[in-house]
Scaffold this active site. Structure first.
Site, PDB file in Angstrom:
ATOM      1  N   MET A   1       0.816  -1.210   0.000  1.00  0.00           N
ATOM      2  CA  MET A   1       0.000   0.000   0.000  1.00  0.00           C
ATOM      3  C   MET A   1       0.850   1.261   0.000  1.00  0.00           C
ATOM      4  SD  MET A   1      -2.890  -1.284  -0.365  1.00  0.00           S
ATOM      5  CE  MET A   1      -3.910   0.179  -0.217  1.00  0.00           C
ATOM      6  N   ARG A   2       1.917   1.241  -0.763  1.00  0.00           N
ATOM      7  CA  ARG A   2       2.779   2.403  -0.938  1.00  0.00           C
ATOM      8  C   ARG A   2       3.076   2.565  -2.420  1.00  0.00           C
ATOM      9  NH1 ARG A   2       1.763   4.356   3.934  1.00  0.00           N
ATOM     10  NH2 ARG A   2       2.190   2.789   5.533  1.00  0.00           N
ATOM     11  N   LEU A   3       3.097   3.808  -2.866  1.00  0.00           N
ATOM     12  CA  LEU A   3       3.516   4.094  -4.226  1.00  0.00           C
ATOM     13  C   LEU A   3       5.043   4.105  -4.250  1.00  0.00           C
ATOM     14  CD1 LEU A   3       2.316   4.891  -7.020  1.00  0.00           C
ATOM     15  CD2 LEU A   3       2.671   7.282  -6.337  1.00  0.00           C
ATOM     16  N   LEU A   4       5.619   3.256  -5.074  1.00  0.00           N
ATOM     17  CA  LEU A   4       7.077   3.201  -5.132  1.00  0.00           C
ATOM     18  C   LEU A   4       7.629   4.521  -5.659  1.00  0.00           C
ATOM     19  CD1 LEU A   4       7.835  -0.332  -6.644  1.00  0.00           C
ATOM     20  CD2 LEU A   4       7.925   0.360  -4.236  1.00  0.00           C
TER      21      LEU A   4
ATOM     22  N   ASN B   1       2.016  -5.460 -10.710  1.00  0.00           N
ATOM     23  CA  ASN B   1       1.086  -5.227  -9.612  1.00  0.00           C
ATOM     24  C   ASN B   1      -0.300  -5.704 -10.019  1.00  0.00           C
ATOM     25  OD1 ASN B   1       0.111  -4.256  -7.153  1.00  0.00           O
ATOM     26  ND2 ASN B   1      -0.175  -2.163  -7.902  1.00  0.00           N
ATOM     27  N   THR B   2      -1.075  -6.123  -9.045  1.00  0.00           N
ATOM     28  CA  THR B   2      -2.486  -6.431  -9.282  1.00  0.00           C
ATOM     29  C   THR B   2      -3.330  -5.244  -8.841  1.00  0.00           C
ATOM     30  OG1 THR B   2      -2.806  -7.440  -7.105  1.00  0.00           O
ATOM     31  CG2 THR B   2      -2.093  -8.894  -8.900  1.00  0.00           C
ATOM     32  N   HIS B   3      -4.516  -5.127  -9.430  1.00  0.00           N
ATOM     33  CA  HIS B   3      -5.422  -4.035  -9.053  1.00  0.00           C
ATOM     34  C   HIS B   3      -6.862  -4.523  -9.170  1.00  0.00           C
ATOM     35  CE1 HIS B   3      -6.717   0.041  -8.319  1.00  0.00           C
ATOM     36  NE2 HIS B   3      -7.546  -0.057  -9.345  1.00  0.00           N
TER      37      HIS B   3
ATOM     38  N   GLY C   1       3.402   6.223 -12.475  1.00  0.00           N
ATOM     39  CA  GLY C   1       2.090   6.758 -12.169  1.00  0.00           C
ATOM     40  C   GLY C   1       1.319   5.879 -11.200  1.00  0.00           C
TER      41      GLY C   1
ATOM     42  N   ASP D   1      -1.304   3.205 -10.967  1.00  0.00           N
ATOM     43  CA  ASP D   1      -2.033   2.174 -11.728  1.00  0.00           C
ATOM     44  C   ASP D   1      -2.169   2.549 -13.201  1.00  0.00           C
ATOM     45  OD1 ASP D   1      -2.447   0.655  -9.375  1.00  0.00           O
ATOM     46  OD2 ASP D   1      -4.141   1.915  -8.832  1.00  0.00           O
TER      47      ASP D   1
END
Length: 201
Positions: free
Chosen positions: A89-92, A106-108, A142, A144
């Site tokens: 739950m962090r934006l790299l 990543n999954t979404h 960005g 997702d």
């Protein structure tokens, strides 16, 4: 054999499914390390499967770059072929993405580009649409917004709330993730085709 690092923040249900798949003799990928941004419950899955793990604690947005640098250093020690964000739950930070791109996926829980961001399931419910979905993407800088590797539609049924819808999405996410990792390992998906062009100096 494709080597995989998985990064988590929570219970690690996708991680568990991937660990179970990778334990099969004919699955062409192996998880070599699990990392987290906190002492996440999902680290217990790594322990159960005898997989090493590490924690790089999140220390707030003001230290995001330092966190990203330490995370990247930890990943470099293991030198995985692929990094899977499994509920991280962090934006790299951009520097981390550029260091490992395009080998981060990543999954979404939505049919991207519909409903990006941390609340994709809730946003679909609030939009009163008839269907949403699950996606597996290449991670870019960005939110997702990276290239889509696989996705599937999922109907929203009368009476669905955020919880019931998410519970129906999760098994599809897991299946797509397992299939995508397999396809990357056997060459059916070429992540190099998704590498951003290097700007000319």
């Amino acid at each position: 054999m494709l080597t995989v690092a998985v990064l988590i923040s929570g219970t690690g249900s996708n991680l568990r499914a991937l660990l179970e798949a990778a334990s099969a003799a004919d699955y062409p990928a192996r998880i070599i390390v699990v990392g987290a941004d906190r002492e996440a419950d999902g680290l217990a899955h790594a322990e159960a499967f005898g997989i090493p793990s590490f924690v790089v604690p999140w220390q707030g947005k003001e230290r995001r770059a330092e966190w990203g640098s330490e995370l990247a250093d930890q990943l470099t020690v293991w030198n995985p072929d692929l990094i899977v964000l499994s509920g991280l739950m962090r934006l790299l930070p951009a520097a981390v993405v550029s260091r490992f791109a395009p080998n981060i996926i990543n999954t979404h829980p939505a049919y991207l580009p519909e409903f990006p961001g941390a609340h994709g399931v809730r946003d679909a419910i609030e939009a009163q649409v008839s269907q949403t979905g699950a996606s597996v993407i290449v991670v870019d800088e960005g939110v997702d917004s990276g290239p889509i590797l696989a996705q599937e539609r999922i109907a929203i049924v009368p009476g669905d709330d955020e919880h019931t819808l998410h519970e129906r999405i999760k098994p599809v996410e897991r299946r797509l993730l397992i299939d995508v990792v397999r396809d990357i390992a056997n060459g059916a998906i070429d992540l190099a085709a998704h590498r951003e062009p290097t700007p000319h100096s």
